[in-house]
Design a protein around this motif. Structure first.
Motif, mmCIF file in Angstrom:
data_model
loop_
_atom_site.group_PDB
_atom_site.id
_atom_site.type_symbol
_atom_site.label_atom_id
_atom_site.label_comp_id
_atom_site.label_asym_id
_atom_site.label_seq_id
_atom_site.Cartn_x
_atom_site.Cartn_y
_atom_site.Cartn_z
ATOM 1 N N THR A 4 3.883 -12.593 -3.103
ATOM 2 C CA THR A 4 4.213 -11.212 -2.262
ATOM 3 C C THR A 4 4.800 -10.441 -3.473
ATOM 4 O O THR A 4 4.829 -8.938 -3.396
ATOM 5 C CB THR A 4 5.322 -11.637 -1.217
ATOM 6 O OG1 THR A 4 6.583 -12.355 -2.144
ATOM 7 C CG2 THR A 4 5.057 -12.374 -0.347
ATOM 8 N N LEU A 7 2.365 -7.596 -4.416
ATOM 9 C CA LEU A 7 1.648 -6.765 -3.610
ATOM 10 C C LEU A 7 1.923 -5.356 -3.894
ATOM 11 O O LEU A 7 3.018 -4.952 -4.131
ATOM 12 C CB LEU A 7 2.035 -6.970 -2.084
ATOM 13 C CG LEU A 7 1.529 -8.502 -1.803
ATOM 14 C CD1 LEU A 7 1.802 -8.746 -0.299
ATOM 15 C CD2 LEU A 7 0.294 -8.860 -2.271
ATOM 16 N N ALA A 9 1.433 -1.398 -2.243
ATOM 17 C CA ALA A 9 0.685 -0.455 -1.023
ATOM 18 C C ALA A 9 0.172 0.857 -1.394
ATOM 19 O O ALA A 9 0.780 1.386 -2.321
ATOM 20 C CB ALA A 9 2.022 -0.304 -0.129
ATOM 21 N N ILE A 22 -2.867 -2.494 1.707
ATOM 22 C CA ILE A 22 -1.919 -3.276 1.004
ATOM 23 C C ILE A 22 -2.897 -4.208 0.178
ATOM 24 O O ILE A 22 -3.749 -4.809 0.629
ATOM 25 C CB ILE A 22 -0.745 -4.251 1.641
ATOM 26 C CG1 ILE A 22 0.383 -3.308 2.264
ATOM 27 C CG2 ILE A 22 -0.331 -5.250 0.885
ATOM 28 C CD1 ILE A 22 1.298 -4.224 3.187
ATOM 29 N N LEU A 62 2.244 2.349 6.937
ATOM 30 C CA LEU A 62 3.099 1.304 6.150
ATOM 31 C C LEU A 62 3.763 0.253 6.650
ATOM 32 O O LEU A 62 3.410 -0.671 6.261
ATOM 33 C CB LEU A 62 3.944 2.327 5.157
ATOM 34 C CG LEU A 62 4.718 1.265 4.239
ATOM 35 C CD1 LEU A 62 3.467 0.676 3.217
ATOM 36 C CD2 LEU A 62 5.601 2.093 3.387
ATOM 37 N N THR A 65 0.962 -2.126 8.229
ATOM 38 C CA THR A 65 0.514 -3.064 7.112
ATOM 39 C C THR A 65 1.500 -4.243 6.827
ATOM 40 O O THR A 65 0.978 -5.356 7.007
ATOM 41 C CB THR A 65 -0.110 -2.413 5.871
ATOM 42 O OG1 THR A 65 1.090 -1.680 5.535
ATOM 43 C CG2 THR A 65 -1.182 -1.558 6.424
ATOM 44 N N LEU A 66 2.698 -3.843 6.597
ATOM 45 C CA LEU A 66 3.769 -4.922 6.431
ATOM 46 C C LEU A 66 3.657 -5.931 7.579
ATOM 47 O O LEU A 66 3.867 -7.120 7.277
ATOM 48 C CB LEU A 66 5.026 -4.594 5.947
ATOM 49 C CG LEU A 66 4.916 -3.603 4.606
ATOM 50 C CD1 LEU A 66 6.539 -2.830 4.739
ATOM 51 C CD2 LEU A 66 5.014 -4.605 3.669
ATOM 52 N N LEU A 76 6.840 -6.040 -1.476
ATOM 53 C CA LEU A 76 6.155 -5.044 -2.229
ATOM 54 C C LEU A 76 6.719 -4.851 -3.668
ATOM 55 O O LEU A 76 7.886 -4.832 -3.823
ATOM 56 C CB LEU A 76 6.125 -3.465 -1.624
ATOM 57 C CG LEU A 76 5.370 -3.702 -0.242
ATOM 58 C CD1 LEU A 76 5.582 -2.052 0.344
ATOM 59 C CD2 LEU A 76 3.867 -4.014 -0.162
ATOM 60 N N LEU A 79 4.527 1.221 -4.579
ATOM 61 C CA LEU A 79 3.553 1.723 -3.785
ATOM 62 C C LEU A 79 3.131 3.057 -4.413
ATOM 63 O O LEU A 79 3.830 3.828 -5.386
ATOM 64 C CB LEU A 79 3.980 2.092 -2.342
ATOM 65 C CG LEU A 79 5.223 2.899 -2.430
ATOM 66 C CD1 LEU A 79 4.946 4.824 -2.254
ATOM 67 C CD2 LEU A 79 5.987 2.822 -1.143
#
Length: 281
Positions: A4, A7, A9, A22, A62, A65-66, A76, A79
């Motif tokens: 994680t 990741l 975004a 993502i 956003l 997607t999370l 994240l 981004l």
């Protein structure tokens, strides 16, 4: 399934929809969300959008997607933002509310004003400084229209109470809770107000279009730490590490890294961009 902390975004606020994707550290998309944007056509040749809807739809994508990955914002690493270019938003510095709908890049309401500037001989100077033709497509004449047609707008702008931004600026302002009023060079270069030779807002151009410098965002590189999201939005402050207008982003994404390399995008419009190297052509 995924680390994680690695990741990223990507927010893509286009002409007809908002989207979020993502990606993992290998660049593989793990989740995506997309929502349509309402288009308004109040008169022939006029194209508008609701700036607050732009922000809300982008935020919903956003968060969606999370949720799909069962993650909070703290999952994240960073981004980035890409956006429809030239679309013009003017909002109150105090309240953060737009004073008029977003005027979309397709809008032609300022054609007569641009023609007057052309007839007055300003086009060669504007083209030399910006690399652009004098056209309603770009942001400057749209900003002027708002200042001249929304009651009290010019007075508030002169008093330092109004801010202007393209869609990237508007999203960053909201993501940072009003702490960041910035744009990147690729979006700034599409306003008719940015001198591409010294990479600064140009006082002579601001004077031609009648736009107070206090309205303009700070210009930053397209890649690098731009700001951090307000903790209340994602539950943790997340670095905003990139912003670029959609066509420049696509040129980079399609690996046009060497002079002469060219890409075509077929979307709401058709867009041809070429890497011309380090010398303006």
């Amino acid at each position: 399934m995924h680390g994680t902390t690695e990741l990223i975004a990507s927010l893509d606020l286009g002409t007809t929809s908002a989207r979020a994707i993502i990606f993992n550290a290998e660049g593989r998309p793990l989740a995506a969300s997309q929502k349509p944007l309402t288009q308004y056509f109040p008169h022939d040749g006029w194209v508008e959008q609701d700036a607050e809807e732009i922000w809300q739809k982008q935020k919903e994508c956003l968060l969606g997607t999370l949720a799909d990955l069962k993650l909070s914002g703290s999952g994240l690493r960073a981004l980035g933002i890409t956006n429809q270019r030239e679309t013009t938003i003017v909002w109150s510095k105090k309240t953060g509310k737009p004073i008029y709908r977003a005027i979309v890049w397709q809008d032609r309401r300022t054609a007569a004003f641009c023609e007057r500037l052309h007839d007055s001989g300003f086009e060669p100077l504007i083209h030399d400084k910006t690399g652009l033709c004098l056209d309603p497509y770009f942001s400057a004449s749209k900003v002027r229209w708002i200042l001249d047609n929304v009651e009290g707008a010019r007075e508030k702008a002169l008093a330092g109470e109004l801010l202007f931004g393209t869609v990237d600026s508007w999203l960053i302002w909201n993501l940072t809770g009003g702490l960041g009023h910035v744009t990147d060079v690729s979006n700034a270069s599409r306003t008719l107000l940015f001198n591409i030779h010294n990479c600064r807002w140009d006082e002579e151009l601001l004077d031609i279009f009648g736009i107070p410098a206090s309205m303009l965002p700070r210009v930053v590189p397209s890649s690098g730490l731009i700001g951090r999201t307000a903790p209340a939005i994602l539950g943790a402050p997340i670095d905003i590490c990139g912003a670029a207008g959609d066509q420049q982003a696509a040129t980079f994404g399609q690996a046009c890294f060497k002079p002469g390399m060219t890409k075509n995008t077929y979307g709401t419009g058709g867009f041809l961009l070429m890497n011309t190297g380090s010398t303006p052509k």
